[in-house]
Design an enzyme around this catalytic site. Structure first.
Site, PDB file in Angstrom:
ATOM      1  N   PRO A   2      -1.478   1.561  -7.958  1.00 39.64           N
ATOM      2  CG  PRO A   2      -3.621   1.283  -8.834  1.00 39.64           C
ATOM      3  CD  PRO A   2      -2.170   1.234  -9.218  1.00 39.64           C
ATOM      4  CE  LYS A  57       1.794  -2.733  -3.749  1.00 40.31           C
ATOM      5  NZ  LYS A  57       2.994  -2.137  -4.388  1.00 40.31           N
TER       6      LYS A  57
END
Length: 287
Positions: A2, A57
């Site tokens: 991700p 992140k």
């Protein structure tokens, strides 16, 4: 893994489910998934989830005592390749990929103050992800945190240009370097370079000020478009509601090697930059 849009989407979809909920207990099913802070658990729990936010992140849960507006600790999740966070009913049992369980007390913020108890699961099939429990002041001594570059969505052109400086590395490798700019991964580096008309192998120090400003603007556009589409689902990514993202339907180059360029019709080419597969258009992105 991700990237910024996916982690931002997870934060936004998790926030209404857990903010102001009290963590009453923590179960560690895979010790390495709690990378740091286990000795703090007896001190922290019970703790109220004061806020859910993102940095680079990382997904961050700020923890406070009682009704205090000042967080005393935080949970930092790095999802890596397959990490996920879902809220389940209190009777839901962990499955084989659940690594951490956070018991949530009955919801006092519900209209009748009788919202049911629940469980927040950290699932991670590949087990590369982790959670760190820290005090806010500990962030200053966490090398990963202190090395992070600026956030791209709030970065000014002059600061972006300063971050690139006179670096000779390829512009794609610089976009992927989390110490230069935080949160961008392979997908959004490829897409931003294409939309900017910049070849990904172009040395950063060869970009003019105008090109640098245009590239930053494009990076921001691509990231914001992906956030609106709830991120990109290539394999495992799901938001905190279990829904897939849709930005993969708007890819112009990523994953499209040997297909026709959507702008000029040329065959998209593939190479490797910074150990990552890179797709570009040889006509639209001149070196």
């Amino acid at each position: 893994m991700p990237e910024l849009p996916e982690v931002e989407t997870i934060a936004r979809t998790l926030r209404p489910q857990v903010e102001n909920r009290v963590i009453s207990a923590v179960r560690i099913l895979l010790p390495k998934s709690m990378a740091a802070g286990e000795p703090l658990l007896p001190i922290v729990v019970p703790a109220r989830i004061h806020a859910v936010r993102r940095r680079a992140k990382l997904l961050l849960l700020d923890l406070a005592a009682g009704e205090s507006p000042v967080p005393t600790h935080l949970l930092a999740f790095h999802l890596k390749m397959t990490g996920k966070l879902f809220v389940h009913g209190a009777a839901t049992e962990p499955d084989k990929h659940t690594r951490l369980v956070f018991e949530l007390a009955p919801d006092r913020t519900s209209p009748d103050h009788t919202g049911p108890a629940a469980r927040l699961f950290f699932d991670d099939m590949r087990t590369f992800g982790y959670c760190r429990l820290m005090r806010p002041e500990d962030l200053a001594s966490w090398p990963f945190w202190t090395a992070l570059g600026p956030e791209p969505l709030t970065l000014a052109p002059e600061d972006f240009s300063r971050a690139l400086g006179s670096r000779k590395g390829s512009i794609k490798s610089l976009l992927l370097d989390q110490t230069v700019i935080a949160g961008i991964g392979n997908i959004y580096a490829d897409e931003a370079c294409f939309r900017s008309g910049i070849h990904p192998a172009t040395p950063g120090n060869r970009l003019s000020e105008a090109q640098r400003a245009a590239l930053l603007h494009t990076v921001q556009d691509v990231l914001n478009e992906s956030i609106k589409e709830c991120g990109s689902s290539i394999r495992d990514y799901r938001d905190a509601n279990g829904d897939a993202g849709a930005f993969q339907n708007s890819f112009r180059v990523y994953g499209r090697a040997n297909q026709a360029c959507l702008v000029c019709g040329s065959k998209l080419q593939k190479t490797v930059i910074a150990t990552r597969t890179t797709v570009f258009c040889p006509r639209c992105q001149n070196p």
